[in-house]
Design a protein around this motif. Structure first.
Motif, PDB file in Angstrom:
ATOM      1  N   SER A 157      95.745  45.799  48.683  1.00 49.39           N
ATOM      2  CA  SER A 157      94.630  45.408  49.539  1.00 49.39           C
ATOM      3  C   SER A 157      95.017  44.185  50.340  1.00 49.39           C
ATOM      4  N   CYS A 158      94.676  44.185  51.612  1.00 50.02           N
ATOM      5  CA  CYS A 158      95.062  43.121  52.530  1.00 50.02           C
ATOM      6  C   CYS A 158      93.824  42.628  53.278  1.00 50.02           C
ATOM      7  N   ASP A 159      93.367  41.425  52.940  1.00 48.99           N
ATOM      8  CA  ASP A 159      92.191  40.846  53.583  1.00 48.99           C
ATOM      9  C   ASP A 159      92.644  40.023  54.787  1.00 48.99           C
ATOM     10  N   PRO A 160      92.287  40.434  55.995  1.00 41.77           N
ATOM     11  CA  PRO A 160      92.755  39.710  57.182  1.00 41.77           C
ATOM     12  C   PRO A 160      92.168  38.318  57.310  1.00 41.77           C
ATOM     13  N   TYR A 161      91.133  37.997  56.523  1.00 44.41           N
ATOM     14  CA  TYR A 161      90.489  36.699  56.624  1.00 44.41           C
ATOM     15  C   TYR A 161      90.825  35.774  55.456  1.00 44.41           C
ATOM     16  N   ASP A 162      91.738  36.220  54.583  1.00 46.30           N
ATOM     17  CA  ASP A 162      92.128  35.437  53.421  1.00 46.30           C
ATOM     18  C   ASP A 162      93.499  34.820  53.680  1.00 46.30           C
ATOM     19  N   GLU A 191      98.431  38.786  52.548  1.00 42.80           N
ATOM     20  CA  GLU A 191      99.365  39.139  53.610  1.00 42.80           C
ATOM     21  C   GLU A 191      98.584  39.287  54.932  1.00 42.80           C
ATOM     22  N   ASP A 192      99.223  38.900  56.035  1.00 41.37           N
ATOM     23  CA  ASP A 192      98.555  39.000  57.322  1.00 41.37           C
ATOM     24  C   ASP A 192      98.293  40.455  57.705  1.00 41.37           C
ATOM     25  N   ASP A 193      99.211  41.341  57.340  1.00 39.25           N
ATOM     26  CA  ASP A 193      99.087  42.748  57.662  1.00 39.25           C
ATOM     27  C   ASP A 193      99.403  43.573  56.425  1.00 39.25           C
ATOM     28  N   PHE A 194      98.979  44.827  56.456  1.00 39.73           N
ATOM     29  CA  PHE A 194      99.200  45.692  55.310  1.00 39.73           C
ATOM     30  C   PHE A 194     100.672  46.066  55.149  1.00 39.73           C
ATOM     31  N   GLU A 195     101.357  46.261  56.252  1.00 34.53           N
ATOM     32  CA  GLU A 195     102.752  46.711  56.167  1.00 34.53           C
ATOM     33  C   GLU A 195     103.653  45.758  55.392  1.00 34.53           C
ATOM     34  N   GLY A 222      93.220  49.773  49.060  1.00 30.11           N
ATOM     35  CA  GLY A 222      91.996  49.049  49.365  1.00 30.11           C
ATOM     36  C   GLY A 222      91.920  48.697  50.838  1.00 30.11           C
ATOM     37  N   GLN A 223      91.495  47.488  51.118  1.00 28.81           N
ATOM     38  CA  GLN A 223      91.355  47.047  52.505  1.00 28.81           C
ATOM     39  C   GLN A 223      92.734  46.964  53.156  1.00 28.81           C
ATOM     40  N   TRP A 224      92.882  47.606  54.301  1.00 30.47           N
ATOM     41  CA  TRP A 224      94.175  47.590  55.001  1.00 30.47           C
ATOM     42  C   TRP A 224      94.135  46.715  56.250  1.00 30.47           C
ATOM     43  N   GLY A 225      93.188  45.797  56.279  1.00 31.95           N
ATOM     44  CA  GLY A 225      93.006  44.924  57.431  1.00 31.95           C
ATOM     45  C   GLY A 225      91.590  45.074  57.943  1.00 31.95           C
ATOM     46  N   GLU A 226      91.438  44.993  59.238  1.00 33.99           N
ATOM     47  CA  GLU A 226      90.120  45.182  59.848  1.00 33.99           C
ATOM     48  C   GLU A 226      89.873  46.680  59.970  1.00 33.99           C
ATOM     49  N   VAL A 227      89.297  47.254  58.923  1.00 37.70           N
ATOM     50  CA  VAL A 227      89.222  48.717  58.798  1.00 37.70           C
ATOM     51  C   VAL A 227      88.285  49.348  59.817  1.00 37.70           C
ATOM     52  N   TYR A 228      87.433  48.552  60.448  1.00 35.40           N
ATOM     53  CA  TYR A 228      86.533  49.088  61.466  1.00 35.40           C
ATOM     54  C   TYR A 228      87.208  49.143  62.837  1.00 35.40           C
ATOM     55  N   GLU A 229      88.416  48.558  62.948  1.00 31.52           N
ATOM     56  CA  GLU A 229      89.163  48.601  64.201  1.00 31.52           C
ATOM     57  C   GLU A 229      90.433  49.443  64.088  1.00 31.52           C
ATOM     58  N   VAL A 289      92.000  56.402  48.534  1.00 32.59           N
ATOM     59  CA  VAL A 289      92.151  55.718  49.819  1.00 32.59           C
ATOM     60  C   VAL A 289      90.795  55.199  50.296  1.00 32.59           C
ATOM     61  N   GLY A 290      90.687  53.856  50.390  1.00 39.83           N
ATOM     62  CA  GLY A 290      89.457  53.264  50.907  1.00 39.83           C
ATOM     63  C   GLY A 290      88.623  52.551  49.867  1.00 39.83           C
ATOM     64  N   ASP A 291      89.262  51.891  48.926  1.00 37.22           N
ATOM     65  CA  ASP A 291      88.524  51.181  47.875  1.00 37.22           C
ATOM     66  C   ASP A 291      88.030  49.847  48.411  1.00 37.22           C
ATOM     67  N   LEU A 292      86.977  49.932  49.229  1.00 37.99           N
ATOM     68  CA  LEU A 292      86.353  48.743  49.799  1.00 37.99           C
ATOM     69  C   LEU A 292      84.912  48.636  49.330  1.00 37.99           C
ATOM     70  N   VAL A 293      84.451  47.406  49.170  1.00 36.42           N
ATOM     71  CA  VAL A 293      83.058  47.155  48.802  1.00 36.42           C
ATOM     72  C   VAL A 293      82.330  46.550  49.993  1.00 36.42           C
ATOM     73  N   MET A 294      81.015  46.381  49.844  1.00 36.36           N
ATOM     74  CA  MET A 294      80.171  45.962  50.958  1.00 36.36           C
ATOM     75  C   MET A 294      80.638  44.655  51.587  1.00 36.36           C
ATOM     76  N   GLU A 295      81.109  43.694  50.748  1.00 42.68           N
ATOM     77  CA  GLU A 295      81.519  42.408  51.286  1.00 42.68           C
ATOM     78  C   GLU A 295      82.715  42.540  52.220  1.00 42.68           C
ATOM     79  N   GLU A 296      83.478  43.614  52.063  1.00 40.28           N
ATOM     80  CA  GLU A 296      84.640  43.841  52.912  1.00 40.28           C
ATOM     81  C   GLU A 296      84.291  44.683  54.139  1.00 40.28           C
TER      82      GLU A 296
END
Length: 320
Positions: free
Chosen positions: A40-45, A49-53, A74-81, A106-113
């Motif tokens: 999981s890669c949180d772009p705001y943490d 890591e800055d990116d998933f790759e 999990g989160q692969w960055g800004e998943v809505y973009e 694929v897609g283990d994200l919760v509401m906060e993400e």
């Protein structure tokens, strides 16, 4: 209600968040085969890591992936973009690195993400095509989700979690050749978020002619829960089920009455009707009906319809 908890396990293995060794403070990594690895890669943490790759590359370097049995994306960055297609490509282009992989989510994200409707998915069919040894496969998020009819010899569990599951996905599941599938879970959702499947789309599944190994069926989180209950009441597939899950939706006394007047359900080990809009009288009736049957009936989460502008409004557990 929304999705507020990450997966705790997959393939009966405890979920473990992969942290690159240089960021783990010297903590030893568990044995590769002993956990379900979550990437999981949180772009705001700032500590992520800055990116998933880069995280993916460090995972391939640090872990003996030849022994990995379960993988959670999990989160692969800004998943809505950015949709999941690049994640699918990473997985399908590295099949030789995961010869023991049995479970994938694929897609283990919760509401906060991200709200579930914000998760931009893609065509996930190549994952099943690339990993013929998979036993469990799950996806969260219905936006942009594509699934095509597929044959898979070993898959036992298939789950699609969405606030709105596209009808094309439901039809593709029904048309797939999955001779060992024993557990199927579909969060059908609502039309406002892309959940345009009808009861007719479920007919091949309920008819019992396909998915011959099916023993656990979940048709959940639907605004058509009464119609689904009525269809299930006479569905041939029910006779061979062990568990039936009609939870998280807008079930009312109408749907419950259909179940009571339909085929016997006392052969089930579990009947899940939680998150419902049943009256107190119907709850009591169901408790009495199944009281001595040995069926574990879940009637928790009783809701009351909201009244607005002279109408009653009912809601599923997970939509936006």
């Amino acid at each position: 209600m929304t999705v507020n908890e990450h997966l705790q396990e997959l393939r009966a293995l405890p979920a473990h968040d992969f942290v690159p060794p240089e960021r783990s403070g010297g903590a030893a990594l568990p044995a590769a085969e002993s956990v379900a690895w979550r990437l999981s890669c949180d772009p705001y943490d700032d500590d992520s890591e800055d990116d998933f790759e880069p995280l993916w590359d460090r995972f391939l370097e640090a872990v003996d992936t030849s022994a990995v049995r379960a993988l959670i994306i999990g989160q692969w960055g800004e998943v809505y973009e950015r949709d999941s297609s690049f994640v699918v490509e990473l997985l399908t282009s590295n099949t030789d690195r995961f010869p023991a992989l049995e479970a994938l989510f694929v897609g283990d994200l919760v509401m906060e993400e991200a709200e579930i409707s914000w998760i931009e998915q893609s065509d996930v069919t190549p994952l099943l095509e690339a990993y013929p040894k998979l036993r469990e496969f799950g996806v969260r998020g219905g936006t942009g989700l594509v699934f095509r009819p597929v044959r898979h010899e070993r898959l036992r569990t298939l789950a699609f979690e969405a606030g709105g599951l596209p009808a094309e996905v439901v039809r593709a599941v029904a048309e797939s050749d999955l001779p060992t599938l024993s557990r199927l879970e579909l969060w059908l959702g609502v039309d406002a978020y892309g959940g345009d499947a009808t009861v007719e789309d479920l007919t091949p599944i309920l008819g019992g002619e396909r998915l011959s190994a099916l023993r656990e069926l979940g048709l959940r989180n639907s605004e058509l829960q009464d119609e689904i209950a009525a269809a299930v009441a006479g569905a041939p597939v029910v006779a061979r089920l062990r568990t039936l899950d009609l939870s998280m939706g807008t079930l009312t006394d109408t749907g419950a009455e259909a179940l009571l007047n339909g085929q016997p359900l006392t052969h089930l080990t579990r009947l899940d009707l939680s998150h419902h809009f049943l009256s107190d009288a119907m709850v009591t009736r169901l408790q009495e009906e199944f009281g001595d049957s040995g069926v574990d009936v879940d009637l928790s989460g009783q809701k009351k319809a909201d009244e607005f502008d002279g109408r009653e409004w009912r809601y599923v557990a997970v939509s936006e």
